[in-house]
Design a protein around this motif. Structure first.
Motif, PDB file in Angstrom:
ATOM      1  N   LEU A 118       0.817  -1.209   0.000  1.00 58.13           N
ATOM      2  CA  LEU A 118       0.000   0.000   0.000  1.00 58.13           C
ATOM      3  C   LEU A 118       0.848   1.255   0.000  1.00 58.13           C
ATOM      4  N   SER A 119       0.369   2.253  -0.742  1.00 57.09           N
ATOM      5  CA  SER A 119       0.913   3.613  -0.676  1.00 57.09           C
ATOM      6  C   SER A 119      -0.263   4.559  -0.493  1.00 57.09           C
ATOM      7  N   VAL A 120      -0.167   5.475   0.463  1.00 55.39           N
ATOM      8  CA  VAL A 120      -1.233   6.446   0.718  1.00 55.39           C
ATOM      9  C   VAL A 120      -0.631   7.850   0.685  1.00 55.39           C
ATOM     10  N   GLY A 121      -1.249   8.725  -0.076  1.00 54.61           N
ATOM     11  CA  GLY A 121      -0.777  10.104  -0.118  1.00 54.61           C
ATOM     12  C   GLY A 121      -0.947  10.690  -1.505  1.00 54.61           C
ATOM     13  N   ARG A 122      -0.549  11.927  -1.620  1.00 51.28           N
ATOM     14  CA  ARG A 122      -0.659  12.624  -2.895  1.00 51.28           C
ATOM     15  C   ARG A 122       0.288  12.015  -3.912  1.00 51.28           C
ATOM     16  N   LEU A 123      -0.199  11.793  -5.119  1.00 56.06           N
ATOM     17  CA  LEU A 123       0.609  11.219  -6.190  1.00 56.06           C
ATOM     18  C   LEU A 123       1.383  12.357  -6.856  1.00 56.06           C
ATOM     19  N   ALA A 124       2.485  12.716  -6.242  1.00 58.06           N
ATOM     20  CA  ALA A 124       3.255  13.878  -6.674  1.00 58.06           C
ATOM     21  C   ALA A 124       4.737  13.567  -6.599  1.00 58.06           C
ATOM     22  N   ALA A 125       5.530  14.343  -7.328  1.00 55.51           N
ATOM     23  CA  ALA A 125       6.952  14.038  -7.511  1.00 55.51           C
ATOM     24  C   ALA A 125       7.717  13.989  -6.197  1.00 55.51           C
ATOM     25  N   GLU A 126       7.378  14.881  -5.254  1.00 56.82           N
ATOM     26  CA  GLU A 126       8.154  14.961  -4.021  1.00 56.82           C
ATOM     27  C   GLU A 126       7.948  13.756  -3.104  1.00 56.82           C
ATOM     28  N   LYS A 127       6.987  12.890  -3.426  1.00 53.22           N
ATOM     29  CA  LYS A 127       6.735  11.710  -2.599  1.00 53.22           C
ATOM     30  C   LYS A 127       7.633  10.527  -2.966  1.00 53.22           C
ATOM     31  N   ASN A 128       8.440  10.652  -4.032  1.00 47.07           N
ATOM     32  CA  ASN A 128       9.418   9.620  -4.393  1.00 47.07           C
ATOM     33  C   ASN A 128       8.740   8.295  -4.732  1.00 47.07           C
ATOM     34  N   LEU A 129       7.629   8.362  -5.449  1.00 48.17           N
ATOM     35  CA  LEU A 129       6.824   7.170  -5.693  1.00 48.17           C
ATOM     36  C   LEU A 129       7.429   6.235  -6.732  1.00 48.17           C
ATOM     37  N   TRP A 130       8.390   6.735  -7.513  1.00 43.69           N
ATOM     38  CA  TRP A 130       9.064   5.825  -8.449  1.00 43.69           C
ATOM     39  C   TRP A 130       9.788   4.723  -7.682  1.00 43.69           C
ATOM     40  N   LEU A 131      10.262   5.031  -6.494  1.00 43.24           N
ATOM     41  CA  LEU A 131      10.910   4.008  -5.685  1.00 43.24           C
ATOM     42  C   LEU A 131       9.875   3.000  -5.165  1.00 43.24           C
ATOM     43  N   THR A 132       8.663   3.469  -4.893  1.00 40.45           N
ATOM     44  CA  THR A 132       7.592   2.545  -4.523  1.00 40.45           C
ATOM     45  C   THR A 132       7.350   1.539  -5.645  1.00 40.45           C
ATOM     46  N   VAL A 133       7.287   2.021  -6.882  1.00 43.68           N
ATOM     47  CA  VAL A 133       7.079   1.132  -8.031  1.00 43.68           C
ATOM     48  C   VAL A 133       8.246   0.152  -8.166  1.00 43.68           C
ATOM     49  N   ARG A 134       9.458   0.660  -8.022  1.00 44.69           N
ATOM     50  CA  ARG A 134      10.634  -0.211  -8.115  1.00 44.69           C
ATOM     51  C   ARG A 134      10.611  -1.289  -7.040  1.00 44.69           C
ATOM     52  N   ALA A 135      10.264  -0.906  -5.823  1.00 46.08           N
ATOM     53  CA  ALA A 135      10.208  -1.880  -4.730  1.00 46.08           C
ATOM     54  C   ALA A 135       9.136  -2.935  -4.995  1.00 46.08           C
ATOM     55  N   PHE A 136       7.995  -2.491  -5.511  1.00 48.45           N
ATOM     56  CA  PHE A 136       6.934  -3.476  -5.769  1.00 48.45           C
ATOM     57  C   PHE A 136       7.341  -4.439  -6.870  1.00 48.45           C
ATOM     58  N   ARG A 137       8.018  -3.962  -7.887  1.00 42.87           N
ATOM     59  CA  ARG A 137       8.485  -4.873  -8.946  1.00 42.87           C
ATOM     60  C   ARG A 137       9.385  -5.955  -8.364  1.00 42.87           C
ATOM     61  N   ALA A 138      10.253  -5.555  -7.433  1.00 45.32           N
ATOM     62  CA  ALA A 138      11.132  -6.540  -6.796  1.00 45.32           C
ATOM     63  C   ALA A 138      10.330  -7.542  -5.979  1.00 45.32           C
ATOM     64  N   ILE A 139       9.282  -7.060  -5.328  1.00 47.02           N
ATOM     65  CA  ILE A 139       8.408  -7.954  -4.559  1.00 47.02           C
ATOM     66  C   ILE A 139       7.692  -8.929  -5.499  1.00 47.02           C
ATOM     67  N   ALA A 140       7.162  -8.412  -6.603  1.00 46.50           N
ATOM     68  CA  ALA A 140       6.382  -9.237  -7.524  1.00 46.50           C
ATOM     69  C   ALA A 140       7.231 -10.305  -8.195  1.00 46.50           C
ATOM     70  N   GLU A 141       8.530 -10.062  -8.345  1.00 47.54           N
ATOM     71  CA  GLU A 141       9.401 -11.085  -8.913  1.00 47.54           C
ATOM     72  C   GLU A 141       9.428 -12.325  -8.039  1.00 47.54           C
ATOM     73  N   ARG A 142       9.305 -12.128  -6.731  1.00 46.59           N
ATOM     74  CA  ARG A 142       9.356 -13.234  -5.785  1.00 46.59           C
ATOM     75  C   ARG A 142       7.955 -13.707  -5.386  1.00 46.59           C
ATOM     76  N   ARG A 143       6.999 -12.774  -5.395  1.00 50.16           N
ATOM     77  CA  ARG A 143       5.618 -13.103  -5.033  1.00 50.16           C
ATOM     78  C   ARG A 143       4.702 -12.593  -6.151  1.00 50.16           C
ATOM     79  N   PRO A 144       4.532 -13.377  -7.225  1.00 50.58           N
ATOM     80  CA  PRO A 144       3.755 -12.910  -8.382  1.00 50.58           C
ATOM     81  C   PRO A 144       2.303 -12.566  -8.052  1.00 50.58           C
ATOM     82  N   THR A 145       1.775 -13.107  -6.942  1.00 53.66           N
ATOM     83  CA  THR A 145       0.378 -12.816  -6.580  1.00 53.66           C
ATOM     84  C   THR A 145       0.232 -11.556  -5.732  1.00 53.66           C
ATOM     85  N   ALA A 146       1.340 -10.887  -5.461  1.00 53.77           N
ATOM     86  CA  ALA A 146       1.268  -9.636  -4.695  1.00 53.77           C
ATOM     87  C   ALA A 146       0.522  -8.576  -5.500  1.00 53.77           C
ATOM     88  N   ARG A 147      -0.066  -7.614  -4.802  1.00 57.97           N
ATOM     89  CA  ARG A 147      -0.818  -6.550  -5.467  1.00 57.97           C
ATOM     90  C   ARG A 147      -0.427  -5.196  -4.884  1.00 57.97           C
TER      91      ARG A 147
END
Length: 410
Positions: free
Chosen positions: A223-252
């Motif tokens: 989960l990510s909660v907050g404004r979808l804006a550049a200062e929130k560093n959300l690209w790292l959230t996407v990168r982290a989730f991709r790493a999670i999904a590689e190991r847990r394909p059913t993650a959401r």
């Protein structure tokens, strides 16, 4: 403003002040500053103070509210460039001077540093009304995320000058107070943030909501909660989730909130769920129905969502800064990475998503910690310090009536 409280005999003896609170953002706008201010205004009123709230008009149909102990004055505002949904107040020194000359507040508290806030500090100084301020947002740190990095130094200088004109600047963490002190800020005072543990709770978990997300009982939801804006560093959230999904394909992956990056994030994470803005019980259910909360922002002064996630019993993964630095004990009630260590952040996210036993252990400690962050104690501390500032400015004692000071000073 509907907060109720049984006041102690000692608290009733404290002077009840007329407080003018000036802010560029307030409910029903949805952001951490607006939420915090609404809580603090409610706390002041519950403690017997009267609050005059000055804010920009939020729309053509926006009307000033007037309740017991609360009155609003609506000023002119303007949309923040490249930041849809947020306003800054236009200069209003004449309006404020006239209003405060007719009905003089005992103290002015300025919550935001825009043109309206600067006008308030100036008007209060001219009328010799004590004034305090909040440091809620690292606006100087935001500039680099919007192609305006060259503004960081002048914005930083403006903010320092703004706050040093006031008798107190309230900050949410000891670390922030130390950092600002090193940058030349004076008269800092720490008032933390609280969380509504009756709303944000593990019991709000919804099997139906998880089914809507298409996940099973054992599938981790990130989960990510907050404004979808550049200062929130959300690209790292996407990168982290991709790493999670590689190991847990059913993650959401679930994003709660809205903002200028929504389309770009959706393109990078097409399988993610974008739930939009949620409030109240809906927001509580979204928190509690997830398993791992990712918060990679480096621009926060606090980060209320961190505390809400802890209260909801999530495994929080964050950088060791802002609220997380003060509240999260790595490996005990959450997982931390050194500020700016993206690889370390991703590793901690993968660790949390892949270990159900670890998540369960973190969740119990997280909830226990959040239950100690009581809004009542926060509001007691804030209100008491405003009284202290008024006493310092007037030579009064905490048991002196403001009306007596007004009569004495003519």
């Amino acid at each position: 403003m509907n907060e109720t409280r049984i006041l102690s005999e000692e608290l009733w003896r404290e002077p009840h002040l007329r407080i003018a609170l000036v802010t560029e953002t307030y409910s029903p706008e949805i952001n951490g500053v607006a939420m915090t201010l609404e809580r603090m205004v409610g706390g002041l009123i519950a403690r017997g103070h009267r609050v005059q709230l000055i804010r920009p008009r939020q729309g053509r149909t926006d009307d000033a509210r007037h309740d017991d102990g609360f009155d609003e004055v609506l000023a002119h505002g303007w949309k923040v460039p490249r930041y849809e949904g947020l306003l800054f107040g236009l200069p209003a020194r004449s309006l404020l001077s006239r209003s405060w000359s007719r009905q003089r507040p005992d103290l002015v508290h300025v919550a935001t540093e825009g043109p309206l806030g600067w006008s308030a500090v100036s008007a209060a100084a001219r009328l010799r009304i004590p004034v305090t301020s909040d440091f809620h947002t690292n606006f100087d740190h935001y500039s680099g995320h919007y192609g305006l990095g060259w503004l960081r130094q002048p914005v930083g200088a403006y903010l320092r000058r703004f706050h040093n004109r006031t008798a107190r600047t309230f900050v949410p963490t000891k670390a922030m107070a130390h950092a600002l002190q090193e940058r030349g800020y004076r008269r800092l005072f720490v008032v933390a943030r609280g969380v509504d543990t009756a709303l944000f709770r593990p019991a709000a978990r919804s099997i139906e909501l998880r089914r809507e997300w298409g996940v099973g009982d054992d599938d981790p939801v990130v989960l990510s909660v907050g404004r979808l804006a550049a200062e929130k560093n959300l690209w790292l959230t996407v990168r982290a989730f991709r790493a999670i999904a590689e190991r847990r394909p059913t993650a959401r992956m679930v994003f709660v909130g809205d903002g200028p990056l929504r389309a770009a994030l959706a393109a990078q994470a097409p399988d993610a769920i974008f739930a939009g803005v949620r409030t109240g019980e809906e927001l509580a259910a979204h928190y509690a129905s997830a398993d791992v909360f990712l918060f990679p922002s480096l621009t926060e002064t606090f980060g209320n969502v961190t505390l809400e996630a802890l209260a909801s019993g999530l495994a929080v993964v964050a950088y060791d800064c802002a609220a997380a630095a003060e509240l999260v004990r790595d490996g005990d009630n959450g997982l931390l990475a050194d500020a700016g260590d993206e690889t370390g952040f991703v590793m901690q996210a993968v660790r949390a998503a892949g270990d159900a036993q670890l998540r369960a252990r973190l969740a119990g400690s997280a909830r226990a910690l959040a239950c100690e962050q009581d809004w009542e104690a926060v509001n007691d501390r804030f209100a008491a310090e405003l009284v202290t500032v008024w006493c310092e400015a007037t030579g009064a004692t905490p048991t002196t009536s403001p009306s007596a000071i007004t009569s004495r000073d003519g």
